[in-house]
Each structure stands twice: as C-alpha cells, then as structure tokens.
Design a protein around this motif. Structure first.
Motif, PDB file in Angstrom:
ATOM      1  N   GLY A 102     -18.708  -3.126  43.910  1.00  0.00           N
ATOM      2  CA  GLY A 102     -18.996  -2.610  42.579  1.00  0.00           C
ATOM      3  C   GLY A 102     -17.777  -2.328  41.733  1.00  0.00           C
ATOM      4  O   GLY A 102     -17.904  -1.929  40.573  1.00  0.00           O
ATOM      5  N   GLN A 103     -16.585  -2.554  42.256  1.00  0.00           N
ATOM      6  CA  GLN A 103     -15.333  -2.280  41.537  1.00  0.00           C
ATOM      7  C   GLN A 103     -14.639  -3.603  41.206  1.00  0.00           C
ATOM      8  O   GLN A 103     -14.330  -4.380  42.116  1.00  0.00           O
ATOM      9  CB  GLN A 103     -14.412  -1.435  42.411  1.00  0.00           C
ATOM     10  N   PRO A 104     -14.383  -3.883  39.911  1.00  0.00           N
ATOM     11  CA  PRO A 104     -13.699  -5.139  39.582  1.00  0.00           C
ATOM     12  C   PRO A 104     -12.220  -5.101  39.983  1.00  0.00           C
ATOM     13  O   PRO A 104     -11.521  -4.126  39.702  1.00  0.00           O
ATOM     14  CB  PRO A 104     -13.866  -5.245  38.062  1.00  0.00           C
ATOM     15  N   TYR A 105     -11.785  -6.193  40.608  1.00  0.00           N
ATOM     16  CA  TYR A 105     -10.387  -6.296  41.040  1.00  0.00           C
ATOM     17  C   TYR A 105      -9.687  -7.510  40.431  1.00  0.00           C
ATOM     18  O   TYR A 105      -8.613  -7.876  40.883  1.00  0.00           O
ATOM     19  CB  TYR A 105     -10.316  -6.398  42.567  1.00  0.00           C
ATOM     20  N   ALA A 106     -10.312  -8.133  39.442  1.00  0.00           N
ATOM     21  CA  ALA A 106      -9.718  -9.342  38.886  1.00  0.00           C
ATOM     22  C   ALA A 106     -10.275  -9.608  37.502  1.00  0.00           C
ATOM     23  O   ALA A 106     -11.303  -9.042  37.112  1.00  0.00           O
ATOM     24  CB  ALA A 106     -10.011 -10.535  39.801  1.00  0.00           C
ATOM     25  N   ILE A 107      -9.586 -10.473  36.773  1.00  0.00           N
ATOM     26  CA  ILE A 107     -10.119 -11.029  35.528  1.00  0.00           C
ATOM     27  C   ILE A 107     -10.227 -12.542  35.732  1.00  0.00           C
ATOM     28  O   ILE A 107      -9.586 -13.102  36.627  1.00  0.00           O
ATOM     29  CB  ILE A 107      -9.217 -10.704  34.316  1.00  0.00           C
ATOM     30  N   PRO A 108     -11.029 -13.226  34.930  1.00  0.00           N
ATOM     31  CA  PRO A 108     -11.233 -14.656  35.167  1.00  0.00           C
ATOM     32  C   PRO A 108     -10.091 -15.551  34.687  1.00  0.00           C
ATOM     33  O   PRO A 108      -9.716 -15.500  33.511  1.00  0.00           O
ATOM     34  CB  PRO A 108     -12.530 -14.971  34.411  1.00  0.00           C
ATOM     35  N   LEU A 109      -9.568 -16.343  35.600  1.00  0.00           N
ATOM     36  CA  LEU A 109      -8.711 -17.468  35.217  1.00  0.00           C
ATOM     37  C   LEU A 109      -9.596 -18.542  34.609  1.00  0.00           C
ATOM     38  O   LEU A 109      -9.247 -19.198  33.636  1.00  0.00           O
ATOM     39  CB  LEU A 109      -7.994 -18.022  36.453  1.00  0.00           C
ATOM     40  N   GLN A 110     -10.746 -18.708  35.224  1.00  0.00           N
ATOM     41  CA  GLN A 110     -11.767 -19.584  34.664  1.00  0.00           C
ATOM     42  C   GLN A 110     -13.110 -19.246  35.292  1.00  0.00           C
ATOM     43  O   GLN A 110     -13.179 -18.684  36.376  1.00  0.00           O
ATOM     44  CB  GLN A 110     -11.417 -21.059  34.884  1.00  0.00           C
ATOM     45  N   LEU A 111     -14.176 -19.583  34.568  1.00  0.00           N
ATOM     46  CA  LEU A 111     -15.531 -19.361  35.045  1.00  0.00           C
ATOM     47  C   LEU A 111     -16.247 -20.702  34.931  1.00  0.00           C
ATOM     48  O   LEU A 111     -16.644 -21.119  33.855  1.00  0.00           O
ATOM     49  CB  LEU A 111     -16.220 -18.304  34.179  1.00  0.00           C
ATOM     50  N   SER A 112     -16.343 -21.377  36.040  1.00  0.00           N
ATOM     51  CA  SER A 112     -16.842 -22.752  36.023  1.00  0.00           C
ATOM     52  C   SER A 112     -18.197 -22.847  36.685  1.00  0.00           C
ATOM     53  O   SER A 112     -18.391 -22.336  37.779  1.00  0.00           O
ATOM     54  CB  SER A 112     -15.873 -23.649  36.792  1.00  0.00           C
ATOM     55  N   ARG A 113     -19.119 -23.541  36.034  1.00  0.00           N
ATOM     56  CA  ARG A 113     -20.398 -23.865  36.629  1.00  0.00           C
ATOM     57  C   ARG A 113     -20.289 -25.260  37.223  1.00  0.00           C
ATOM     58  O   ARG A 113     -19.667 -26.145  36.633  1.00  0.00           O
ATOM     59  CB  ARG A 113     -21.513 -23.812  35.581  1.00  0.00           C
ATOM     60  N   TRP A 114     -20.881 -25.457  38.413  1.00  0.00           N
ATOM     61  CA  TRP A 114     -20.790 -26.758  39.086  1.00  0.00           C
ATOM     62  C   TRP A 114     -21.988 -27.603  38.685  1.00  0.00           C
ATOM     63  O   TRP A 114     -23.138 -27.257  38.978  1.00  0.00           O
ATOM     64  CB  TRP A 114     -20.649 -26.568  40.603  1.00  0.00           C
ATOM     65  N   VAL A 115     -21.687 -28.689  38.002  1.00  0.00           N
ATOM     66  CA  VAL A 115     -22.697 -29.517  37.347  1.00  0.00           C
ATOM     67  C   VAL A 115     -22.419 -30.986  37.633  1.00  0.00           C
ATOM     68  O   VAL A 115     -21.389 -31.333  38.225  1.00  0.00           O
ATOM     69  CB  VAL A 115     -22.668 -29.260  35.823  1.00  0.00           C
ATOM     70  N   VAL A 116     -23.326 -31.832  37.188  1.00  0.00           N
ATOM     71  CA  VAL A 116     -23.112 -33.275  37.336  1.00  0.00           C
ATOM     72  C   VAL A 116     -22.667 -33.842  35.993  1.00  0.00           C
ATOM     73  O   VAL A 116     -23.414 -33.801  35.010  1.00  0.00           O
ATOM     74  CB  VAL A 116     -24.388 -33.991  37.811  1.00  0.00           C
ATOM     75  N   LEU A 117     -21.442 -34.325  35.959  1.00  0.00           N
ATOM     76  CA  LEU A 117     -20.935 -35.019  34.782  1.00  0.00           C
ATOM     77  C   LEU A 117     -21.300 -36.500  34.921  1.00  0.00           C
ATOM     78  O   LEU A 117     -21.280 -37.029  36.034  1.00  0.00           O
ATOM     79  CB  LEU A 117     -19.419 -34.856  34.692  1.00  0.00           C
ATOM     80  N   TYR A 118     -21.634 -37.154  33.839  1.00  0.00           N
ATOM     81  CA  TYR A 118     -22.013 -38.563  33.962  1.00  0.00           C
ATOM     82  C   TYR A 118     -21.544 -39.361  32.760  1.00  0.00           C
ATOM     83  O   TYR A 118     -21.293 -38.816  31.673  1.00  0.00           O
ATOM     84  CB  TYR A 118     -23.528 -38.708  34.160  1.00  0.00           C
ATOM     85  N   ASP A 119     -21.461 -40.663  32.979  1.00  0.00           N
ATOM     86  CA  ASP A 119     -21.021 -41.590  31.932  1.00  0.00           C
ATOM     87  C   ASP A 119     -22.233 -41.982  31.087  1.00  0.00           C
ATOM     88  O   ASP A 119     -23.094 -42.736  31.543  1.00  0.00           O
ATOM     89  CB  ASP A 119     -20.383 -42.827  32.589  1.00  0.00           C
ATOM     90  N   LYS A 120     -22.294 -41.477  29.872  1.00  0.00           N
ATOM     91  CA  LYS A 120     -23.451 -41.732  29.008  1.00  0.00           C
ATOM     92  C   LYS A 120     -23.604 -43.208  28.667  1.00  0.00           C
ATOM     93  O   LYS A 120     -24.708 -43.686  28.428  1.00  0.00           O
ATOM     94  CB  LYS A 120     -23.335 -40.894  27.730  1.00  0.00           C
ATOM     95  N   ARG A 121     -22.489 -43.951  28.688  1.00  0.00           N
ATOM     96  CA  ARG A 121     -22.567 -45.375  28.334  1.00  0.00           C
ATOM     97  C   ARG A 121     -23.375 -46.153  29.374  1.00  0.00           C
ATOM     98  O   ARG A 121     -24.174 -47.027  29.021  1.00  0.00           O
ATOM     99  CB  ARG A 121     -21.147 -45.949  28.208  1.00  0.00           C
TER     100      ARG A 121
END
Length: 411
Positions: free
Chosen positions: A126-145
C-alpha cells in the motif's frame, strides 16, 4: 560610471550567474540503453530548469541487476535508478534501502495528472516506492497494409484470431513475430496464452499455488506448439526483432506499447501501424490486459537530496512527461498531456470503453530468483517448439518453482 549604474551591472551579473548555475549532478542508472537518446532529450530539457541529470545505462538487464543488488548489499545504493515492479520491487523494498514516495504521489494525484489506480502498480504493502518510467500495455501491433490487402479486420474473439492468422499464412506471410532476442523475451507468448485461457491459473502461477506442470500450463504449451506447427511464428533465433517487423517478417507483433517509438525510429510508417488487444479463448469472459509498469526508484539517501527530488518532480511534470513521450513514444500515465502516439491513444480509448482487468507482466510477477532460469526454459521451448520439449521444460520449471517456494516456507 555612476555608483547606481555600477550597482545595476553588478546585480545583473549576479542574476545571470545564478540562473546559469546548475544543481549538483544526479545520475539515473538504468538498463535501458536503447532509450539513451530519448532519456538524454529529457536531461537536456531538465537542464533549462537548473537540473543536471546524467544518464548512466548498463548493457543488459542481468549485469544491471547484479550491479544494483551488489550496491544495495554493500549499503551504497544509488540515489536514483530504474527497476521492475512486482516481486522484484518487493524484494528490493524489503532491504529497507528504498524511500517511500507517498508525498510525491499525493502531489501527482492532487492535480489530476495520475489516477489513483496507477499508484498501486508502483506500491508495496500500500506504500508507493516508485514513479513510472513508463506504463505500457501489452498489445498486438499489426501492419494495416497487409490487413487491408487481405481484407482482414482486427480479431474480436478467439475464432477470428485463428482466421486472421490462417489467412496471413495462406497468403505467404508469417502471422506473428516473436524471438528470443536478448534472452528475456521467451515469456511473452506464454504469459499471454495463459491469461487468455485461464486467468486464475495466471495469478496462481505467480504465487506458487499453481504448478508449472499443471493442466493449465500444459494446455498453453499445447496451443503454443500447435501455432508453431502451423508456421505462425517467425524465426526465434533472430536478434533484430524491431527491424524484422519493419522488413515484414511478421505481420502481428505482441509487445508492450513502448515498442512503437522503436518501430518508428527503425523506419516503420506509424500511420500504417494498427493495434488490438489479444482476445480471450472461449469460456473466458472478463476482458483483461497485461501491464508493465517500469519504475524509477529512489534510495533513502536520494530522498534527502533536494536535487534528486527536483529531478523526480520534473520527470512527472507535464513538461517532463511530454518531453519523454515525444522523444521515446512512451506513456507514463500522466493524463494531463497528449498521448505520445496514436497507438497509446487508441488503447486508452478502448480501455475507457471496456472494463479490462489489469494483470502485471509475468516478468515482474515471478520471484526475481526464478526469472533468469525460467525465461531460459521458455526460450528453449521456442527454439524447439514440440511437446517433448514442452514436457521437459515444464518439469524443469516446476522443479525450480518447488525449490523456491519450499525455501520460502522454511525461512
């Protein structure tokens, strides 16, 4: 020259001198060499605010972990450094060397920059010990073409995912890009398939209540092996994953959003990059997403250093977050600034529309003592992805798992 004129010149000289003086240098130790340039961009922007930030990267994660752990053990913990959330953060806070950052988070949440739920990803007990360097969601990137050429749309369910992969393979291209590059990537598809098929087992696996040779895990390896047998994955031996996607060696790329900036830098036209969240398998109802909350932590000595805290406040300020986002494509969860790219914006919109449960990445969840050997086993499977290898891998991982949790009960 009159006395008054001399006084004005003297005062002007003093003022110029005071604005030019930088604070004492603060080092940010990290294992993010691939982000050295965007981190330096933030350091340059901070310099205008009187902050002297030096970026100090290590070559790889294992060397970096060893350096930090040795520093902590010797009582010479760096004032400011990046780390991991989950079990790794739990272990480090247990040493008593990290500073709690509740006061800083109170400031961050008071003006609406960060929603309260974000803090939980960087907290222990319950105690924060850090700040975010980054907050990334894991998703599927795809080639729209490719999707457009084959008349495909992002899959909304498990059956559509199979159809999309089958159509891409039939058209002569490889559906999914996945490698063992840098030695740590082996867990990516395992964690995703387990979450999509059995979210309760995903949680149990990481607290020791579910075995690595349990039916839920065996089912994942069966699906994973079958996908390899169908030719749906790229060559796992490649050490050029980002460039491989640019070259079209895989049409879909399961990874953290933080890869977007790297893809753009490597030459992929980002307007042609699409995104979707991997759908659940039949029978799994609750929408879910894996989240990686990479943290920046501060030692107790760093907390007492005004220059370190000024640096941290700049990082989470709108200016700092915007500078980092533009330079790297990374999102840190600051809602007061524009999303760093269209992919992050689309994921934000989707998550706002649907209540996805957030699950911490396997890498952060697994006890740090098991990380290296476990991920080596996943890599071993990817290099020979049949069920015989899977059986051996599961037995080896469960042996490691049992030894770890048994030692915890004895201690």
């Amino acid at each position: 020259m009159t006395p008054c004129a001399l006084l004005r010149i003297t005062l002007l000289t003093c003022c110029l001198h005071s604005t030019a003086v930088l604070a004492k240098e603060v080092q940010l130790f990290n294992d993010k060499g691939f982000w050295s340039a965007p981190l330096q961009t933030v350091a340059n922007a901070a310099r205008a605010e009187g902050i002297s930030l030096k970026i100090s990267p290590y070559a790889n994660a294992e060397q970096y972990k060893t350096f930090i752990q040795a520093s902590v053990a010797s009582g010479r913990t760096p004032e400011l450094f990046t780390w991991w959330t989950g079990a790794s953060l739990n272990t480090l806070t247990a040493t008593g060397q990290l500073a709690p950052l509740g006061a800083l988070w109170k400031e961050m949440e008071a003006d609406g920059r960060f929603q309260p739920g974000v803090k939980d990803l960087f907290s222990v007990g319950g105690q924060p010990y850090a700040i975010p360097l980054q907050l990334s969601r894991w998703v599927v990137l795809y080639d729209k073409r490719v999707f457009a050429r084959l008349g495909l749309k992002p899959p909304a369910n498990w059956a559509e995912l199979q159809t999309v992969a089958t159509r891409i393979k039939a058209a002569g291209q490889t559906p999914f890009l996945a490698t063992t590059q840098d030695g740590w990537r082996g867990f990516i598809w395992f964690q995703e398939l387990l979450l999509r098929t059995d979210p309760k087992a995903y949680v149990g696996l990481n607290n020791g209540s579910v075995a690595y040779d349990s039916p839920a895990v065996r089912n994942v390896f069966k699906i994973w092996s079958d996908m390899y047998a169908k030719g749906w994955f790229s060559d796992p031996r490649s050490n050029e994953e980002i460039n491989d996607f640019v070259r079209g060696k895989g049409v879909m790329y399961l990874f953290g959003e933080w890869a977007v900036g790297l893809l753009g830098k490597a030459g992929f036209p980002l307007q042609e990059l699409g995104v979707f969240i991997l759908p659940n398998a039949p029978g799994v109802q609750q929408p879910a997403i894996i989240v990686e909350g990479a943290p920046i932590v501060v030692s107790r000595k760093g907390l007492a250093n005004p220059d370190v805290m000024k640096t941290l406040r700049f990082w989470v300020s709108n200016q700092g977050a915007q500078t980092w986002g533009k330079a790297s494509g990374n999102y840190i969860g600051n809602n007061k600034i524009a999303a760093p790219n269209a992919i992050v914006s689309q994921v934000n919109t989707q998550l706002a529309q649907t209540r996805h449960t957030m699950f911490l990445r396997w890498w952060e969840n697994v006890p740090s003592a098991l990380q290296g050997e476990m991920v080596a086993e996943f890599n071993r499977f990817m290099l020979k992805p049949d069920m015989n290898t899977a059986q051996n891998v599961m037995q080896r991982m469960q042996s490691l798992n049992t030894a770890y949790w048994s030692s915890r009960k004895k201690s």
